[in-house]
Scaffold this motif. Structure first.
Motif, PDB file in Angstrom:
ATOM      1  N   ALA A 149       1.030  -1.140   0.122  1.00  0.00           N
ATOM      2  CA  ALA A 149       0.379   0.245   0.333  1.00  0.00           C
ATOM      3  C   ALA A 149       1.141   1.334  -0.071  1.00  0.00           C
ATOM      4  N   GLU A 156      -1.157   6.627  -4.728  1.00  0.00           N
ATOM      5  CA  GLU A 156      -1.608   5.596  -6.205  1.00  0.00           C
ATOM      6  C   GLU A 156      -1.094   4.800  -7.612  1.00  0.00           C
ATOM      7  N   GLY A 180      -4.325   0.974  -2.498  1.00  0.00           N
ATOM      8  CA  GLY A 180      -4.156   2.597  -2.521  1.00  0.00           C
ATOM      9  C   GLY A 180      -4.225   2.827  -4.007  1.00  0.00           C
ATOM     10  N   ARG A 191     -10.259   5.378   0.012  1.00  0.00           N
ATOM     11  CA  ARG A 191      -9.438   5.242   0.491  1.00  0.00           C
ATOM     12  C   ARG A 191      -8.480   5.993   1.353  1.00  0.00           C
ATOM     13  N   ARG A 192      -7.900   7.734  -0.345  1.00  0.00           N
ATOM     14  CA  ARG A 192      -7.491   8.301  -0.073  1.00  0.00           C
ATOM     15  C   ARG A 192      -7.214   9.193   1.521  1.00  0.00           C
ATOM     16  N   ASN A 226      -0.208  13.458   2.844  1.00  0.00           N
ATOM     17  CA  ASN A 226      -1.509  12.032   2.573  1.00  0.00           C
ATOM     18  C   ASN A 226      -2.565  12.186   3.906  1.00  0.00           C
ATOM     19  N   GLY A 350      -6.301   3.662   7.765  1.00  0.00           N
ATOM     20  CA  GLY A 350      -5.603   3.515   6.246  1.00  0.00           C
ATOM     21  C   GLY A 350      -5.756   2.491   5.775  1.00  0.00           C
ATOM     22  N   SER A 354      -8.442   0.115   3.352  1.00  0.00           N
ATOM     23  CA  SER A 354      -7.557  -0.537   2.898  1.00  0.00           C
ATOM     24  C   SER A 354      -7.958  -2.264   2.561  1.00  0.00           C
TER      25      SER A 354
END
Ligand code: NAD
Length: 421
Positions: A149, A156, A180, A191-192, A226, A350, A354
């Motif tokens: 990830a 990405e 990701g 996800r972001r 992020n 996160g 995922s």
């Protein structure tokens, strides 16, 4: 009781191990099991040759550490940074095992890293490093083996290259080999934002527990990538006052509150925080000790140490980064009665999304963003309550409680599986 007697800061892995040892002792974990769970399963070092844009050949060093596959495939990000070390990747891989177990995901733990500076590499050079790194790891990766990830310095696009390289080798598109990813290549909605959103969820829960209100909270965030930038945006939208933020180049502080949407535009245009008007300029480390109610370290490890912990003003710390607090700083913060939501809980949003992405890829059925966020909230709240309940029952800090809960779950699965000899 202090974890360490000597006033000596430890390496990143030693900081993980110091907490592991305390939690394992509190659990009364068998000495042999303790030995097994403390060590990684596999450590791979790679030498990655790349033809650079200037015509020269360069060799980059990379790592993949699989700490555990006891509860499922190994899971963990890939970090591109100039100061990556095996010690750091080993610690991060262990933290992934404990994090996945705290939120009760069917994954083990892994982490990867390449010693490089993505800021100084062209897009073609980055792609070459990523593809060769992935190709060298082909035998070890896969939806049932090890699922990378993004982490520091990767995004990405890098995950899309990992997915494509793996897929070309196995001769069919395998989206679930990495998470990701971009939405159009099997990524998950939400996800972001997931790690930052998870931080918002546990911050809200911590305030509820402490009987405080959002609109009375002044927040400082170290790291504006992020995780940090999304946390800033979501906390600001939820009524928190963001008074300070920092990136690697420097920080900005304004006790009246920072206009976060304008700041996000500024960073999009300029690539860094510096130059944003109306704020004091502060050094990246100094931001940690400025006046605030909630501190969110969202950059790198070993930021809150025995050298600055006694100057921290915040009464609540939400560890968005992995390993931002050293074991020595834990003791100082505990004496100051700071409520610390530990990394293996605070930033688990996160890996939770995922997991949702991996599930969606395998099902070939994609969820709405509302469904992702709702399930994320449900799992983060349940995990926060599990950890706090455990801490109260065993009279330990939330950090040691999170380790105890995780170690207990992994040890139970290991006992059920037995050791293959
Ligand atoms: P990123 O590369 O997107 O951003 C990192 C940010 O930290 C940048 O703003 C950078 O300038 C800043 N930074 C780096 N060194 C600094 C320093 N010495 N002082 C101040 N700022 C510094 O990385 P990210 O994905 O946001 O990850 C940040 C942290 O969160 C890492 O510890 C990572 O392991 C952890 N984490 C990330 C995720 C994820 O989903 N990306 C999930 C869980 C945990």
């Amino acid at each position: 009781m202090p974890i360490l007697a000597a006033d000596k800061e430890l390496s990143v892995y030693e900081n993980m191990a110091a907490r592991f040892d305390v939690a394992a002792a509190k659990l009364g974990l068998d000495e042999g099991l303790q030995k097994v769970l403390r060590s990684p399963n596999k450590e791979i070092t790679l030498y990655i040759p790349v033809a650079m844009d200037n015509g020269k050949l360069e060799v980059f060093v990379g790592y993949r550490v699989q700490h555990s596959i006891v509860r499922g495939p190994a899971k963990g990000g890939i970090r591109f940074a100039p100061d990556v070390t095996l010690d750091e990747v080993r610690a991060l891989a262990s933290w992934m095992t404990w994090k996945c177990a705290v939120v009760n995901l069917p994954f083990g733990g892994a982490k990867g890293g390449v010693i490089c500076d993505p800021q100084k590499l062209s897009r073609r050079e980055l792609e070459a490093i990523t593809r060769r790194y992935t190709a060298e790891l082909l035998d070890f990766l896969g939806p049932e083996r090890d699922v990378p990830a993004p982490d520091l310095g990767t995004n990405e696009q890098v995950m899309a290259w990992v997915m494509d390289t793996y897929s070309m080798h196995v001769r069919h598109t395998t989206t679930a080999v990495v998470t990701g990813k971009p939405l159009d290549l099997g990524g998950s909605r939400g996800r972001r934002e997931a790690t930052g959103r998870g931080c918002l969820i546990v911050t809200d829960r911590a305030l509820q527990k402490l009987g405080r209100r959002r609109d009375e909270q002044r927040v400082i965030i170290q790291g504006f990538g992020n995780v940090g930038s999304v946390a800033a945006k979501l906390l600001h939208e939820s009524g928190y006052k963001i008074v300070g933020v920092a990136d690697i180049h420097g920080g900005i502080y304004n006790p009246k509150g920072i206009d976060v949407p304008r700041l996000l535009d500024h960073v999009l245009e300029n690539g860094k925080l510096a130059g944003f008007p109306g704020c004091d300029r502060v050094a990246p480390q100094e931001i940690l000790t400025r006046d605030c109610d909630i501190l969110i370290p969202a950059a790198i490890e070993n930021q809150l140490t025995s050298h600055n912990a006694d100057r921290i003003k915040a009464k609540v710390i939400i560890e968005a980064a992995n390993g931002p607090t050293t074991a020595l700083a834990d003791d100082i913060l505990a004496e100051k009665k700071v409520f610390v939501v530990p990394d293996i809980l605070a930033n688990a949003g996160g890996v939770t999304v995922s997991y949702f992405e991996w599930v969606q890829d395998r099902q070939g059925y994609f969820w709405s963003e509302a469904m992702v966020n709702e399930r994320l909230e449900e799992m983060m709240v349940a995990s926060f309550d599990d950890v706090c309940g455990y801490a109260e029952r065993h009279a330990v800090s939330p950090r040691i409680a999170a380790y105890m809960l995780a170690i207990d779950r992994v040890a139970f699965a290991l006992k059920l599986r037995g050791l293959y000899a």
